[in-house]
Design a protein around this motif. Structure first.
Motif, PDB file in Angstrom:
ATOM      1  N   ALA A  42       0.835  -1.197   0.000  1.00 24.26           N
ATOM      2  CA  ALA A  42       0.000   0.000   0.000  1.00 24.26           C
ATOM      3  C   ALA A  42       0.869   1.246   0.000  1.00 24.26           C
ATOM      4  CB  ALA A  42      -0.900  -0.003   1.237  1.00 24.26           C
ATOM      5  N   MET A  43       0.355   2.279  -0.613  1.00 21.31           N
ATOM      6  CA  MET A  43       0.963   3.613  -0.633  1.00 21.31           C
ATOM      7  C   MET A  43       2.278   3.685  -1.404  1.00 21.31           C
ATOM      8  SD  MET A  43      -0.274   5.362   2.905  1.00 21.31           S
ATOM      9  CE  MET A  43      -0.181   4.077   4.135  1.00 21.31           C
ATOM     10  N   THR A  48      -0.737   2.238  -5.760  1.00 24.05           N
ATOM     11  CA  THR A  48      -1.717   3.314  -5.657  1.00 24.05           C
ATOM     12  C   THR A  48      -2.435   3.484  -6.993  1.00 24.05           C
ATOM     13  OG1 THR A  48      -0.469   4.435  -3.928  1.00 24.05           O
ATOM     14  CG2 THR A  48      -2.032   5.774  -5.186  1.00 24.05           C
ATOM     15  N   LYS A  49      -1.686   3.495  -8.089  1.00 23.31           N
ATOM     16  CA  LYS A  49      -2.280   3.628  -9.418  1.00 23.31           C
ATOM     17  C   LYS A  49      -3.281   2.508  -9.669  1.00 23.31           C
ATOM     18  CE  LYS A  49      -2.732   4.861 -13.765  1.00 23.31           C
ATOM     19  NZ  LYS A  49      -3.976   5.598 -14.005  1.00 23.31           N
ATOM     20  N   LYS A  82      -5.285   3.464   6.275  1.00 25.79           N
ATOM     21  CA  LYS A  82      -4.688   4.757   5.897  1.00 25.79           C
ATOM     22  C   LYS A  82      -4.659   4.902   4.377  1.00 25.79           C
ATOM     23  CE  LYS A  82      -1.708   5.262   9.930  1.00 25.79           C
ATOM     24  NZ  LYS A  82      -0.341   5.156  10.431  1.00 25.79           N
ATOM     25  N   PHE A  83      -4.288   3.830   3.686  1.00 21.83           N
ATOM     26  CA  PHE A  83      -4.231   3.816   2.219  1.00 21.83           C
ATOM     27  C   PHE A  83      -5.624   4.086   1.645  1.00 21.83           C
ATOM     28  CE2 PHE A  83      -3.575   0.780  -1.608  1.00 21.83           C
ATOM     29  CZ  PHE A  83      -3.086   1.784  -2.421  1.00 21.83           C
ATOM     30  N   ARG A  84      -6.615   3.344   2.124  1.00 23.27           N
ATOM     31  CA  ARG A  84      -7.992   3.507   1.644  1.00 23.27           C
ATOM     32  C   ARG A  84      -8.472   4.944   1.847  1.00 23.27           C
ATOM     33  NH1 ARG A  84     -11.814   0.815   5.495  1.00 23.27           N
ATOM     34  NH2 ARG A  84     -11.171   2.685   6.616  1.00 23.27           N
ATOM     35  N   ASP A  85      -8.261   5.456   3.051  1.00 19.43           N
ATOM     36  CA  ASP A  85      -8.751   6.793   3.371  1.00 19.43           C
ATOM     37  C   ASP A  85      -8.010   7.879   2.597  1.00 19.43           C
ATOM     38  OD1 ASP A  85     -10.436   5.438   5.088  1.00 19.43           O
ATOM     39  OD2 ASP A  85      -9.337   6.002   6.903  1.00 19.43           O
ATOM     40  N   LYS A  86      -6.696   7.753   2.488  1.00 22.31           N
ATOM     41  CA  LYS A  86      -5.890   8.761   1.786  1.00 22.31           C
ATOM     42  C   LYS A  86      -6.270   8.848   0.315  1.00 22.31           C
ATOM     43  CE  LYS A  86      -1.086  10.040   0.861  1.00 22.31           C
ATOM     44  NZ  LYS A  86      -0.600   9.716  -0.457  1.00 22.31           N
ATOM     45  N   GLU A  87      -6.552   7.700  -0.313  1.00 16.54           N
ATOM     46  CA  GLU A  87      -6.827   7.651  -1.754  1.00 16.54           C
ATOM     47  C   GLU A  87      -8.323   7.554  -2.076  1.00 16.54           C
ATOM     48  OE1 GLU A  87      -4.460   8.321  -3.790  1.00 16.54           O
ATOM     49  OE2 GLU A  87      -2.788   8.077  -2.385  1.00 16.54           O
ATOM     50  N   SER A  88      -9.193   7.563  -1.056  1.00 14.94           N
ATOM     51  CA  SER A  88     -10.656   7.432  -1.239  1.00 14.94           C
ATOM     52  C   SER A  88     -11.002   6.178  -2.042  1.00 14.94           C
ATOM     53  CB  SER A  88     -11.227   8.676  -1.921  1.00 14.94           C
ATOM     54  OG  SER A  88     -10.948   9.827  -1.157  1.00 14.94           O
ATOM     55  N   LEU A  89     -10.397   5.059  -1.662  1.00 14.28           N
ATOM     56  CA  LEU A  89     -10.592   3.794  -2.382  1.00 14.28           C
ATOM     57  C   LEU A  89     -11.936   3.162  -2.015  1.00 14.28           C
ATOM     58  CD1 LEU A  89      -7.007   2.337  -1.909  1.00 14.28           C
ATOM     59  CD2 LEU A  89      -7.924   3.561  -3.896  1.00 14.28           C
ATOM     60  N   THR A  90     -12.559   2.533  -3.005  1.00 12.71           N
ATOM     61  CA  THR A  90     -13.809   1.803  -2.761  1.00 12.71           C
ATOM     62  C   THR A  90     -13.632   0.291  -2.880  1.00 12.71           C
ATOM     63  OG1 THR A  90     -14.486   2.011  -5.076  1.00 12.71           O
ATOM     64  CG2 THR A  90     -15.220   3.747  -3.548  1.00 12.71           C
TER      65      THR A  90
END
Length: 161
Positions: A42-43, A48-49, A82-90
């Motif tokens: 993650a991150m 991330t891409k 943190k990864f999900r929240d930072k990148e607004s992942l669904t």
């Protein structure tokens, strides 16, 4: 190479912890199609891409009959959150710190990186049909995928299949 899964193989069952500390199993998706993808960390730029692309194209994936996208890495749930929240992942991010599921899918082992042999996560994606009893069948295995453009290629292939 390691334990490579082929089209038609039974998808190894798993129960892993998500970014919120909840248990998620492949069997939870009984009667549906899911994407299971494995990424190194993650991150990082490539991961991330890829995760952002799965999020961006989520509706398009759903239009091909895919119920969920499950991203699996060795990262701890706290890092995944943190990864999900930072990148607004669904996408659903799952933690496999002991690499059991990664190894079962053949997504962990020897690989070449920047011209050198190393051992680590092999970026891989699987389309899995989960039957009504919760048993998955691999319908499209892909190993050593590139992060950039990968999701668009999957969509193109799956929309014409």
């Amino acid at each position: 190479m390691e334990n490579r899964l082929e089209k038609g193989a039974v998808a190894p069952a798993f129960t892993l912890t998500d970014a919120d500390g909840n248990a998620v199993s492949l069997a939870d998706f009984a009667g549906r199609r899911v994407v299971v993808y494995f990424y190194p960390a993650a991150m990082t730029p490539g991961c991330t891409k890829e995760a952002c692309d799965f999020t961006t194209f989520r509706t398009d994936l759903e239009d091909t009959g895919i119920a969920a996208v499950l991203g699996i890495s060795p990262d701890k749930p706290e890092k995944l959150a943190k990864f999900r929240d930072k990148e607004s992942l669904t996408v659903t991010l799952l933690s496999d710190p002991d690499r059991t599921t990664l190894e079962a899918y053949g997504a962990y082992g020897e690989k070449t990186m920047y011209g050198k042999k190393t051992v680590g996560v092999i970026r891989s994606t699987f389309l899995v049909d989960v039957d009504d009893k919760g048993v998955g069948t691999i319908t499209d295995p892909r190993y050593n995928v590139k992060a950039t453009g990968h999701v668009e290629r999957l969509l193109k292939d799956w929309q014409t299949a």
